[in-house]
Scaffold this motif. Structure first.
Motif, PDB file in Angstrom:
ATOM      1  N   TYR A  95      33.123  64.509 -36.719  1.00  0.00           N
ATOM      2  CA  TYR A  95      32.283  64.058 -37.829  1.00  0.00           C
ATOM      3  C   TYR A  95      33.097  63.939 -39.110  1.00  0.00           C
ATOM      4  CZ  TYR A  95      28.823  64.313 -41.563  1.00  0.00           C
ATOM      5  OH  TYR A  95      28.088  64.071 -42.697  1.00  0.00           O
ATOM      6  N   ALA A  96      33.951  64.914 -39.366  1.00  0.00           N
ATOM      7  CA  ALA A  96      34.784  64.874 -40.567  1.00  0.00           C
ATOM      8  C   ALA A  96      35.749  63.693 -40.529  1.00  0.00           C
ATOM      9  CB  ALA A  96      35.551  66.186 -40.706  1.00  0.00           C
ATOM     10  N   LEU A  97      36.374  63.440 -39.391  1.00  0.00           N
ATOM     11  CA  LEU A  97      37.306  62.322 -39.293  1.00  0.00           C
ATOM     12  C   LEU A  97      36.595  60.978 -39.364  1.00  0.00           C
ATOM     13  CD1 LEU A  97      39.728  63.575 -36.480  1.00  0.00           C
ATOM     14  CD2 LEU A  97      40.191  63.437 -38.926  1.00  0.00           C
ATOM     15  N   ALA A  98      35.397  60.907 -38.786  1.00  0.00           N
ATOM     16  CA  ALA A  98      34.673  59.637 -38.765  1.00  0.00           C
ATOM     17  C   ALA A  98      34.205  59.219 -40.157  1.00  0.00           C
ATOM     18  CB  ALA A  98      33.477  59.730 -37.822  1.00  0.00           C
ATOM     19  N   ARG A  99      33.890  60.154 -41.008  1.00  0.00           N
ATOM     20  CA  ARG A  99      33.349  59.837 -42.325  1.00  0.00           C
ATOM     21  C   ARG A  99      34.345  60.068 -43.459  1.00  0.00           C
ATOM     22  NH1 ARG A  99      30.927  56.410 -40.618  1.00  0.00           N
ATOM     23  NH2 ARG A  99      28.791  56.514 -39.848  1.00  0.00           N
ATOM     24  N   SER A 100      35.580  60.418 -43.140  1.00  0.00           N
ATOM     25  CA  SER A 100      36.586  60.621 -44.169  1.00  0.00           C
ATOM     26  C   SER A 100      37.408  59.348 -44.347  1.00  0.00           C
ATOM     27  CB  SER A 100      37.513  61.780 -43.814  1.00  0.00           C
ATOM     28  OG  SER A 100      36.783  62.992 -43.735  1.00  0.00           O
ATOM     29  N   ARG A 101      37.886  59.160 -45.530  1.00  0.00           N
ATOM     30  CA  ARG A 101      38.725  58.013 -45.842  1.00  0.00           C
ATOM     31  C   ARG A 101      40.014  58.512 -46.493  1.00  0.00           C
ATOM     32  NH1 ARG A 101      35.378  56.482 -43.049  1.00  0.00           N
ATOM     33  NH2 ARG A 101      33.935  54.713 -43.260  1.00  0.00           N
ATOM     34  N   GLY A 102      41.051  57.718 -46.399  1.00  0.00           N
ATOM     35  CA  GLY A 102      42.292  58.075 -47.052  1.00  0.00           C
ATOM     36  C   GLY A 102      43.380  58.458 -46.069  1.00  0.00           C
ATOM     37  N   ARG A 103      44.544  58.761 -46.615  1.00  0.00           N
ATOM     38  CA  ARG A 103      45.694  59.057 -45.785  1.00  0.00           C
ATOM     39  C   ARG A 103      45.583  60.393 -45.067  1.00  0.00           C
ATOM     40  NH1 ARG A 103      50.953  57.148 -49.420  1.00  0.00           N
ATOM     41  NH2 ARG A 103      50.395  54.911 -49.509  1.00  0.00           N
ATOM     42  N   ILE A 104      44.955  61.361 -45.722  1.00  0.00           N
ATOM     43  CA  ILE A 104      44.861  62.687 -45.103  1.00  0.00           C
ATOM     44  C   ILE A 104      44.053  62.614 -43.807  1.00  0.00           C
ATOM     45  CG2 ILE A 104      43.983  65.022 -45.399  1.00  0.00           C
ATOM     46  CD1 ILE A 104      44.562  64.809 -48.344  1.00  0.00           C
ATOM     47  N   ALA A 105      42.934  61.888 -43.846  1.00  0.00           N
ATOM     48  CA  ALA A 105      42.119  61.740 -42.640  1.00  0.00           C
ATOM     49  C   ALA A 105      42.881  61.011 -41.546  1.00  0.00           C
ATOM     50  CB  ALA A 105      40.831  61.001 -42.978  1.00  0.00           C
ATOM     51  N   ALA A 106      43.638  59.971 -41.936  1.00  0.00           N
ATOM     52  CA  ALA A 106      44.420  59.219 -40.944  1.00  0.00           C
ATOM     53  C   ALA A 106      45.490  60.097 -40.312  1.00  0.00           C
ATOM     54  CB  ALA A 106      45.050  57.995 -41.600  1.00  0.00           C
ATOM     55  N   ILE A 166      28.172  54.688 -35.824  1.00  0.00           N
ATOM     56  CA  ILE A 166      26.881  54.922 -36.469  1.00  0.00           C
ATOM     57  C   ILE A 166      26.920  54.333 -37.873  1.00  0.00           C
ATOM     58  CG2 ILE A 166      25.278  56.702 -37.281  1.00  0.00           C
ATOM     59  CD1 ILE A 166      26.272  58.479 -35.050  1.00  0.00           C
ATOM     60  N   PRO A 167      25.937  53.526 -38.255  1.00  0.00           N
ATOM     61  CA  PRO A 167      25.946  52.923 -39.595  1.00  0.00           C
ATOM     62  C   PRO A 167      25.927  53.993 -40.688  1.00  0.00           C
ATOM     63  CG  PRO A 167      24.339  51.848 -38.172  1.00  0.00           C
ATOM     64  CD  PRO A 167      24.806  53.065 -37.446  1.00  0.00           C
ATOM     65  N   SER A 168      26.730  53.773 -41.708  1.00  0.00           N
ATOM     66  CA  SER A 168      26.778  54.723 -42.828  1.00  0.00           C
ATOM     67  C   SER A 168      25.502  54.708 -43.644  1.00  0.00           C
ATOM     68  CB  SER A 168      27.979  54.398 -43.716  1.00  0.00           C
ATOM     69  OG  SER A 168      27.894  53.071 -44.210  1.00  0.00           O
ATOM     70  N   ASP A 169      24.686  53.646 -43.495  1.00  0.00           N
ATOM     71  CA  ASP A 169      23.429  53.577 -44.248  1.00  0.00           C
ATOM     72  C   ASP A 169      22.503  54.727 -43.885  1.00  0.00           C
ATOM     73  OD1 ASP A 169      24.445  51.285 -45.307  1.00  0.00           O
ATOM     74  OD2 ASP A 169      23.295  49.927 -44.004  1.00  0.00           O
ATOM     75  N   LEU A 170      22.541  55.151 -42.617  1.00  0.00           N
ATOM     76  CA  LEU A 170      21.690  56.268 -42.206  1.00  0.00           C
ATOM     77  C   LEU A 170      22.071  57.544 -42.946  1.00  0.00           C
ATOM     78  CD1 LEU A 170      21.570  55.671 -38.334  1.00  0.00           C
ATOM     79  CD2 LEU A 170      19.798  55.149 -40.017  1.00  0.00           C
ATOM     80  N   GLU A 171      23.359  57.778 -43.068  1.00  0.00           N
ATOM     81  CA  GLU A 171      23.818  58.970 -43.774  1.00  0.00           C
ATOM     82  C   GLU A 171      23.485  58.885 -45.261  1.00  0.00           C
ATOM     83  OE1 GLU A 171      27.934  61.553 -44.428  1.00  0.00           O
ATOM     84  OE2 GLU A 171      27.897  59.775 -43.162  1.00  0.00           O
ATOM     85  N   ILE A 182      25.472  69.549 -42.921  1.00  0.00           N
ATOM     86  CA  ILE A 182      25.141  70.172 -41.630  1.00  0.00           C
ATOM     87  C   ILE A 182      23.864  69.570 -41.060  1.00  0.00           C
ATOM     88  CG2 ILE A 182      24.549  72.329 -40.486  1.00  0.00           C
ATOM     89  CD1 ILE A 182      26.318  73.786 -42.461  1.00  0.00           C
ATOM     90  N   ARG A 183      22.879  69.367 -41.935  1.00  0.00           N
ATOM     91  CA  ARG A 183      21.622  68.783 -41.454  1.00  0.00           C
ATOM     92  C   ARG A 183      21.835  67.352 -40.980  1.00  0.00           C
ATOM     93  NH1 ARG A 183      15.920  68.598 -44.846  1.00  0.00           N
ATOM     94  NH2 ARG A 183      14.612  67.818 -43.130  1.00  0.00           N
ATOM     95  N   ILE A 184      22.671  66.592 -41.688  1.00  0.00           N
ATOM     96  CA  ILE A 184      22.963  65.221 -41.266  1.00  0.00           C
ATOM     97  C   ILE A 184      23.639  65.219 -39.899  1.00  0.00           C
ATOM     98  CG2 ILE A 184      24.379  63.199 -41.787  1.00  0.00           C
ATOM     99  CD1 ILE A 184      23.891  63.762 -44.748  1.00  0.00           C
ATOM    100  N   LEU A 185      24.564  66.154 -39.719  1.00  0.00           N
ATOM    101  CA  LEU A 185      25.264  66.232 -38.429  1.00  0.00           C
ATOM    102  C   LEU A 185      24.300  66.575 -37.300  1.00  0.00           C
ATOM    103  CD1 LEU A 185      27.839  66.339 -36.689  1.00  0.00           C
ATOM    104  CD2 LEU A 185      28.145  68.692 -37.438  1.00  0.00           C
ATOM    105  N   LEU A 186      23.407  67.532 -37.550  1.00  0.00           N
ATOM    106  CA  LEU A 186      22.507  67.992 -36.489  1.00  0.00           C
ATOM    107  C   LEU A 186      21.369  67.022 -36.228  1.00  0.00           C
ATOM    108  CD1 LEU A 186      22.254  71.806 -37.376  1.00  0.00           C
ATOM    109  CD2 LEU A 186      23.705  70.717 -35.663  1.00  0.00           C
ATOM    110  N   ARG A 187      20.837  66.397 -37.262  1.00  0.00           N
ATOM    111  CA  ARG A 187      19.638  65.562 -37.114  1.00  0.00           C
ATOM    112  C   ARG A 187      19.941  64.091 -36.855  1.00  0.00           C
ATOM    113  NH1 ARG A 187      14.977  68.014 -39.083  1.00  0.00           N
ATOM    114  NH2 ARG A 187      15.130  70.247 -38.633  1.00  0.00           N
ATOM    115  N   TYR A 189      23.670  62.590 -36.343  1.00  0.00           N
ATOM    116  CA  TYR A 189      24.840  62.287 -35.531  1.00  0.00           C
ATOM    117  C   TYR A 189      24.744  62.853 -34.120  1.00  0.00           C
ATOM    118  CZ  TYR A 189      27.410  60.158 -39.339  1.00  0.00           C
ATOM    119  OH  TYR A 189      27.830  59.303 -40.327  1.00  0.00           O
ATOM    120  N   LEU A 190      24.248  64.066 -33.975  1.00  0.00           N
ATOM    121  CA  LEU A 190      24.154  64.634 -32.628  1.00  0.00           C
ATOM    122  C   LEU A 190      23.250  63.817 -31.707  1.00  0.00           C
ATOM    123  CD1 LEU A 190      24.165  68.531 -32.941  1.00  0.00           C
ATOM    124  CD2 LEU A 190      25.951  67.010 -32.116  1.00  0.00           C
TER     125      LEU A 190
END
Length: 279
Positions: A95-106, A166-171, A182-187, A189-190
């Motif tokens: 989840y962190a990698l999917a929604r992170s941007r930038g060089r650190i995530a890459a 998963i579309p970012s609009d939902l988040e 945490i709630r976004i991840l559980l409700r 993304y899971l």
């Protein structure tokens, strides 16, 4: 029309090849099942014929000779514990990698991908030294910790791709409604990535259950710790191996794999159908 004609003519050939491949897969399973009820003479004289009786004596012998019941419990406990630990680590990381941007995530994603480049044999000696240093050598606890380490690269990379779909609009809508990470991840993304999670669970279950080399070295031959894959070769004798007993033990170790695969496959299919209906 020409393409349709070629497709119609190729369909019987494709079906025939598919059935032929299915028979190749079923043949070894049939041989194991029928041989589990035969003695050595019947196995070698008529390997493909059905057994003359359905006595379960070979299964009882397999359980008694190598304490297969305890080995099954050890394999189940280690596999389930390692599976839960892998998912508990892989899902938040993905989840962190999917929604992170930038060089650190890459770079973090590339770091996980480096796990594919490390051969298992290369990690054997350092892993043994680490287990000895932690005083966990030949224990179930170290196997539960070690097995997820080898499964995390594939689990994280695959789940990250599922979550990126998963579309970012939902988040964004959930954040506007006051939902936390945490709630976004559980409700959100899971449920939407459940087919990917189940796919990962099936692959990891097969890998953990069938692990032999590290289970033998890190777990050891002690009946209190050894898994079914370590216990089963003890049915082989240098002088007089009873192949019926050996194949009966192999058949017992295969049953949990098929049950888990069937159950998780149905759950994955239902999740895919639910996602299709919602979309």
């Amino acid at each position: 029309m020409a393409k349709k004609g070629i497709r119609d003519r190729a369909a019987p050939l494709a079906h025939g090849l598919a059935w032929f491949y299915a028979l190749l897969l079923v043949f070894p399973l049939y041989f194991i099942i029928v041989s589990a009820f035969k003695d050595n003479l019947a196995i070698f004289n008529s390997p493909l014929s059905p057994p003359s009786s359905l006595s379960v004596s070979h299964f009882v012998d397999a359980f008694q000779r190598v304490e297969l019941g305890r080995a099954l419990w050890n394999s189940t406990f280690i596999t389930v514990s390692a599976e839960l630990l892998t998912l508990a680590l892989a899902i938040p990381a993905s989840y962190a990698l999917a929604r992170s941007r930038g060089r650190i995530a890459a770079w973090c994603e590339r770091f996980f991908a480096l796990g594919f480049l490390i051969p298992s044999f290369a990690a054997l000696v350092p892993t043994v030294l680490l287990a000895i240093h932690l005083q966990l050598f030949q224990t179930r606890a170290f196997l539960i910790i070690f097995l997820p380490a080898g499964a995390l690269p594939l689990s994280v990379i695959l789940l990250t791709q599922f979550m990126r779909a998963i579309p970012s609009d939902l988040e964004e809508s959930a954040v506007m409604d006051g939902a936390g990470r945490i709630r976004i991840l559980l409700r959100i993304y899971l449920p939407l990535t459940m087919p990917g999670i189940i796919t990962i669970a099936i692959l990891n279950f097969l890998s953990f259950w069938n692990e032999y080399l590290f289970a033998l070295i890190l777990g050891g031959p002690d009946p209190a710790v050894r898994t079914v894959q370590v216990a089963l070769p003890n049915l082989v004798s240098q002088t007089n191996t009873e192949y019926g007993v050996l194949l009966a033990g192999a058949l017992i170790t295969m049953i949990p794999v098929y049950l888990v695969y069937i159950l998780l496959q149905r759950r994955m299919e239902s999740a895919l159908l639910e996602g299709a209906v919602k979309s």
